[in-house]
Motif scaffolding. Sequence first.
Motif, mmCIF file in Angstrom:
data_model
loop_
_atom_site.group_PDB
_atom_site.id
_atom_site.type_symbol
_atom_site.label_atom_id
_atom_site.label_comp_id
_atom_site.label_asym_id
_atom_site.label_seq_id
_atom_site.Cartn_x
_atom_site.Cartn_y
_atom_site.Cartn_z
ATOM 1 N N LEU A 1 -0.374 -0.169 -10.455
ATOM 2 C CA LEU A 1 -0.100 1.241 -10.166
ATOM 3 C C LEU A 1 0.144 2.021 -11.457
ATOM 4 O O LEU A 1 -0.360 3.142 -11.625
ATOM 5 C CB LEU A 1 1.109 1.355 -9.233
ATOM 6 C CG LEU A 1 1.580 2.770 -8.878
ATOM 7 C CD1 LEU A 1 0.436 3.632 -8.346
ATOM 8 C CD2 LEU A 1 2.712 2.707 -7.860
ATOM 9 N N ALA A 2 0.893 1.423 -12.396
ATOM 10 C CA ALA A 2 1.130 2.094 -13.677
ATOM 11 C C ALA A 2 -0.182 2.343 -14.416
ATOM 12 O O ALA A 2 -0.401 3.421 -14.995
ATOM 13 C CB ALA A 2 2.078 1.259 -14.529
ATOM 14 N N ALA A 3 -1.081 1.348 -14.393
ATOM 15 C CA ALA A 3 -2.382 1.506 -15.055
ATOM 16 C C ALA A 3 -3.219 2.589 -14.379
ATOM 17 O O ALA A 3 -3.923 3.362 -15.054
ATOM 18 C CB ALA A 3 -3.126 0.173 -15.042
ATOM 19 N N LEU A 4 -3.137 2.676 -13.048
ATOM 20 C CA LEU A 4 -3.903 3.692 -12.324
ATOM 21 C C LEU A 4 -3.379 5.099 -12.612
ATOM 22 O O LEU A 4 -4.156 6.066 -12.632
ATOM 23 C CB LEU A 4 -3.837 3.399 -10.818
ATOM 24 C CG LEU A 4 -4.647 2.178 -10.358
ATOM 25 C CD1 LEU A 4 -4.260 1.766 -8.948
ATOM 26 C CD2 LEU A 4 -6.144 2.476 -10.436
ATOM 27 N N ILE A 5 -2.093 5.232 -12.846
ATOM 28 C CA ILE A 5 -1.538 6.539 -13.225
ATOM 29 C C ILE A 5 -2.102 6.974 -14.570
ATOM 30 O O ILE A 5 -2.587 8.103 -14.732
ATOM 31 C CB ILE A 5 0.005 6.468 -13.292
ATOM 32 C CG1 ILE A 5 0.593 6.204 -11.908
ATOM 33 C CG2 ILE A 5 0.581 7.774 -13.863
ATOM 34 C CD1 ILE A 5 2.052 5.810 -11.939
ATOM 35 N N ASP A 6 -2.051 6.070 -15.555
ATOM 36 C CA ASP A 6 -2.563 6.415 -16.886
ATOM 37 C C ASP A 6 -4.072 6.632 -16.868
ATOM 38 O O ASP A 6 -4.602 7.494 -17.590
ATOM 39 C CB ASP A 6 -2.191 5.323 -17.887
ATOM 40 C CG ASP A 6 -0.730 5.394 -18.297
ATOM 41 O OD1 ASP A 6 -0.275 6.467 -18.707
ATOM 42 O OD2 ASP A 6 -0.033 4.369 -18.178
ATOM 43 N N ASN A 7 -4.772 5.869 -16.045
ATOM 44 C CA ASN A 7 -6.224 6.064 -15.941
ATOM 45 C C ASN A 7 -6.554 7.421 -15.327
ATOM 46 O O ASN A 7 -7.525 8.083 -15.734
ATOM 47 C CB ASN A 7 -6.841 4.946 -15.108
ATOM 48 C CG ASN A 7 -8.350 5.057 -15.035
ATOM 49 O OD1 ASN A 7 -9.030 4.921 -16.048
ATOM 50 N ND2 ASN A 7 -8.876 5.318 -13.845
ATOM 51 N N HIS A 8 -5.757 7.847 -14.339
ATOM 52 C CA HIS A 8 -5.973 9.154 -13.733
ATOM 53 C C HIS A 8 -5.869 10.257 -14.785
ATOM 54 O O HIS A 8 -6.691 11.195 -14.800
ATOM 55 C CB HIS A 8 -4.959 9.392 -12.615
ATOM 56 C CG HIS A 8 -5.127 10.711 -11.917
ATOM 57 N ND1 HIS A 8 -5.929 10.865 -10.812
ATOM 58 C CD2 HIS A 8 -4.613 11.948 -12.181
ATOM 59 C CE1 HIS A 8 -5.900 12.132 -10.423
ATOM 60 N NE2 HIS A 8 -5.105 12.804 -11.233
ATOM 61 N N ASN B 1 3.018 4.703 -0.149
ATOM 62 C CA ASN B 1 2.485 6.065 -0.247
ATOM 63 C C ASN B 1 3.552 7.072 -0.654
ATOM 64 O O ASN B 1 3.257 8.083 -1.294
ATOM 65 C CB ASN B 1 1.858 6.493 1.080
ATOM 66 C CG ASN B 1 0.368 6.258 1.117
ATOM 67 O OD1 ASN B 1 -0.318 6.428 0.109
ATOM 68 N ND2 ASN B 1 -0.143 5.862 2.271
ATOM 69 N N ARG B 2 4.826 6.823 -0.279
ATOM 70 C CA ARG B 2 5.894 7.784 -0.546
ATOM 71 C C ARG B 2 6.486 7.668 -1.950
ATOM 72 O O ARG B 2 7.317 8.507 -2.344
ATOM 73 C CB ARG B 2 7.014 7.630 0.487
ATOM 74 C CG ARG B 2 6.599 7.982 1.912
ATOM 75 C CD ARG B 2 7.802 8.236 2.790
ATOM 76 N NE ARG B 2 8.634 7.075 3.004
ATOM 77 C CZ ARG B 2 8.488 6.225 4.021
ATOM 78 N NH1 ARG B 2 7.506 6.399 4.904
ATOM 79 N NH2 ARG B 2 9.299 5.189 4.156
ATOM 80 N N ILE B 3 6.087 6.657 -2.705
ATOM 81 C CA ILE B 3 6.637 6.497 -4.060
ATOM 82 C C ILE B 3 6.311 7.726 -4.909
ATOM 83 O O ILE B 3 5.156 8.151 -5.001
ATOM 84 C CB ILE B 3 6.068 5.243 -4.743
ATOM 85 C CG1 ILE B 3 6.482 3.982 -3.996
ATOM 86 C CG2 ILE B 3 6.532 5.162 -6.194
ATOM 87 C CD1 ILE B 3 5.823 2.717 -4.526
ATOM 88 N N VAL B 4 7.319 8.306 -5.534
ATOM 89 C CA VAL B 4 7.125 9.416 -6.470
ATOM 90 C C VAL B 4 6.904 8.812 -7.849
ATOM 91 O O VAL B 4 7.777 8.112 -8.378
ATOM 92 C CB VAL B 4 8.345 10.349 -6.482
ATOM 93 C CG1 VAL B 4 8.171 11.436 -7.548
ATOM 94 C CG2 VAL B 4 8.541 10.982 -5.109
ATOM 95 N N ALA C 1 0.473 8.577 -2.559
ATOM 96 C CA ALA C 1 -0.464 9.173 -1.591
ATOM 97 C C ALA C 1 -1.401 10.149 -2.278
ATOM 98 O O ALA C 1 -2.598 10.216 -1.951
ATOM 99 C CB ALA C 1 0.305 9.861 -0.473
ATOM 100 N N ASP C 2 -0.881 10.915 -3.243
ATOM 101 C CA ASP C 2 -1.733 11.847 -3.991
ATOM 102 C C ASP C 2 -2.777 11.093 -4.810
ATOM 103 O O ASP C 2 -3.916 11.548 -4.954
ATOM 104 C CB ASP C 2 -0.879 12.719 -4.920
ATOM 105 C CG ASP C 2 0.089 13.615 -4.164
ATOM 106 O OD1 ASP C 2 -0.284 14.101 -3.081
ATOM 107 O OD2 ASP C 2 1.218 13.812 -4.656
ATOM 108 N N VAL D 1 -4.105 5.371 -3.808
ATOM 109 C CA VAL D 1 -4.290 3.975 -4.226
ATOM 110 C C VAL D 1 -3.369 3.014 -3.471
ATOM 111 O O VAL D 1 -3.234 1.853 -3.862
ATOM 112 C CB VAL D 1 -4.059 3.819 -5.755
ATOM 113 C CG1 VAL D 1 -5.103 4.609 -6.529
ATOM 114 C CG2 VAL D 1 -2.646 4.227 -6.147
ATOM 115 N N SER D 2 -2.758 3.457 -2.381
ATOM 116 C CA SER D 2 -1.809 2.588 -1.672
ATOM 117 C C SER D 2 -2.499 1.341 -1.116
ATOM 118 O O SER D 2 -1.887 0.266 -1.038
ATOM 119 C CB SER D 2 -1.117 3.350 -0.540
ATOM 120 O OG SER D 2 -2.049 3.771 0.429
ATOM 121 N N GLY D 3 -3.762 1.465 -0.733
ATOM 122 C CA GLY D 3 -4.478 0.312 -0.195
ATOM 123 C C GLY D 3 -4.590 -0.815 -1.207
ATOM 124 O O GLY D 3 -4.361 -1.987 -0.877
ATOM 125 N N ALA D 4 -4.906 -0.466 -2.444
ATOM 126 C CA ALA D 4 -5.033 -1.488 -3.491
ATOM 127 C C ALA D 4 -3.691 -2.141 -3.783
ATOM 128 O O ALA D 4 -3.610 -3.368 -3.979
ATOM 129 C CB ALA D 4 -5.599 -0.853 -4.763
#
Length: 554
Positions: A139-146, A219-222, A235-236, A239-242
Amino acid sequence: MTQPKDIEIAQQTELRKISEIAETAGLTEDEIEPYGRYKGKIDLPLTGKRQSGKLVLVTSINPTPAGEGKTTVTIGLGDGLRKIGKRAVLALREPSLGPVMGMKGGATGGGYAQVAPMEDINLHFNGDFHALTTANNTLAALIDNHIQQGNELHIDPRRISFHRVLDINDRALRNTVIGMGGPTSGTPREDHFDITVASELMAILCLATDLHDLKARINRIVVAENYDRQPVTVADLQVSGAIALLLKEAIKPNLVQTLEGTPAIIHGGPFANIAHGCNSVLATRTALQLGEYAVTEAGFGADLGAEKFLDIKVPVLGKTPDAVVLVATVRALKLHGGQALADLTTPDLDALQKGLANLGKHIESMQRYQVPVVVAINAFTSDTPEEIKLIQNYCQQFNVEAVEADEWAHGGDGTTELAHAVVRAAQQPTDFKPLYEADDDIVTKATKIVTTIYGGRGVVLEPHAKAQLRRYAKRGWDKLPVCMAKTQYSLTDRPKQLGAPKDFDIHIRAFEPRLGAGFMVALTGSILTMPGLPKHPAALDMAITDDGKISGIF
């Protein structure tokens, strides 16, 4: 004669195959997934109509270097209940590699009251914590990739609140800088590492009621705020499925056994000083379905783990405890009463008398919930009959039975008296009363925790925490349950202030919203979410022979 070490006792015990333990627990062949000979995963939901057993919560006084042995008593109590003919099932937390490799050691009990295989449980147990670490860091990597790929959500890199994690004490990673390799290596920014057991994903895993609930909570994680100071969630990011996919096995509770063959469900392990300190809702519910008595524990003292169990976990679990067991030792109480650590084997009734105030405060706190309390005096060879009698007489003023337990040396045979006391307590009527109302605001909830559970005056918010609460109130986050991140060693936010202090305040320096978990973390004093290793970590004494025999784990 030298006493055998915990690991030697465990290695000398002939364990039963996990299929036999599953049958003892009442699980069908289709409900257990073997992980080797002696470990398994429970495939939920259970089939058929199941009972709802009695729930016993084991907690303790504030821990000291003298040791309280809460997990050891919990395991011994499960064996003791079986000895007196009760069908008991344990529901425990998984050990973190941080304490295993650091100072505290593992979390599999000790002596003849252990869960086994203790080496496997303490090291990489069925891969659950690795899965959590991987999911978190994905999840951290997906944030930085976004952000790197155009930042459609306008995430402010300076306001990313989701941290990377590692399940080992590594102080060098508390504060770091990433993205330092030019345009192809991401946006340079400050980052932080927490220990895995302090992560929101760990809390979510332990509070989720099924896979659907797990995904909803993820999904609710800020994860951050955008440039307009509005929250950005998983949710925004879509990526919750992954993330849930990486936890599809970790969400299943683990089944092992005690040295005496009592079924033990071990699942999840958030720290109680920086998280909510309880094993998973799924594990506890499963133990309740399988046993007449489900014996579970909460981390550290009653001021932390038990309070969070009762105010954070119970509303999700849907079951209140039928009895609370408070673990204390003569040695630890004398330390709370002012006796020097080096002198704890010397009888000192005056120090013990003074230290009893710590036990008394925890008894009062637990009785506030209107649940029967039993005190377990965890036995040490240095204890004297006069010291034991002093504790028992003291507890009488609270109408509480205090029973000596000698599970370390005698296993279940050493806890049958305690087991009978717990059965008597669990048969008493209860009228559970939560500490605070759901509609109370954050400050009111925190204040009730401090005044009622800790015995202090109230809370003092530092300027940053005040500013956070004003912002969170506008977002509707001001009514969440409170998870106090506080030192485990004291009722105050000062680790060296032992006993039962009065007229103190708890200082809250910051808040961390955990919307996925469903609570607000209040960071108090100098509590850290990434611990460090001691000067002589336990790892220095560990070894494995060429034929695979492990030593040095305790």
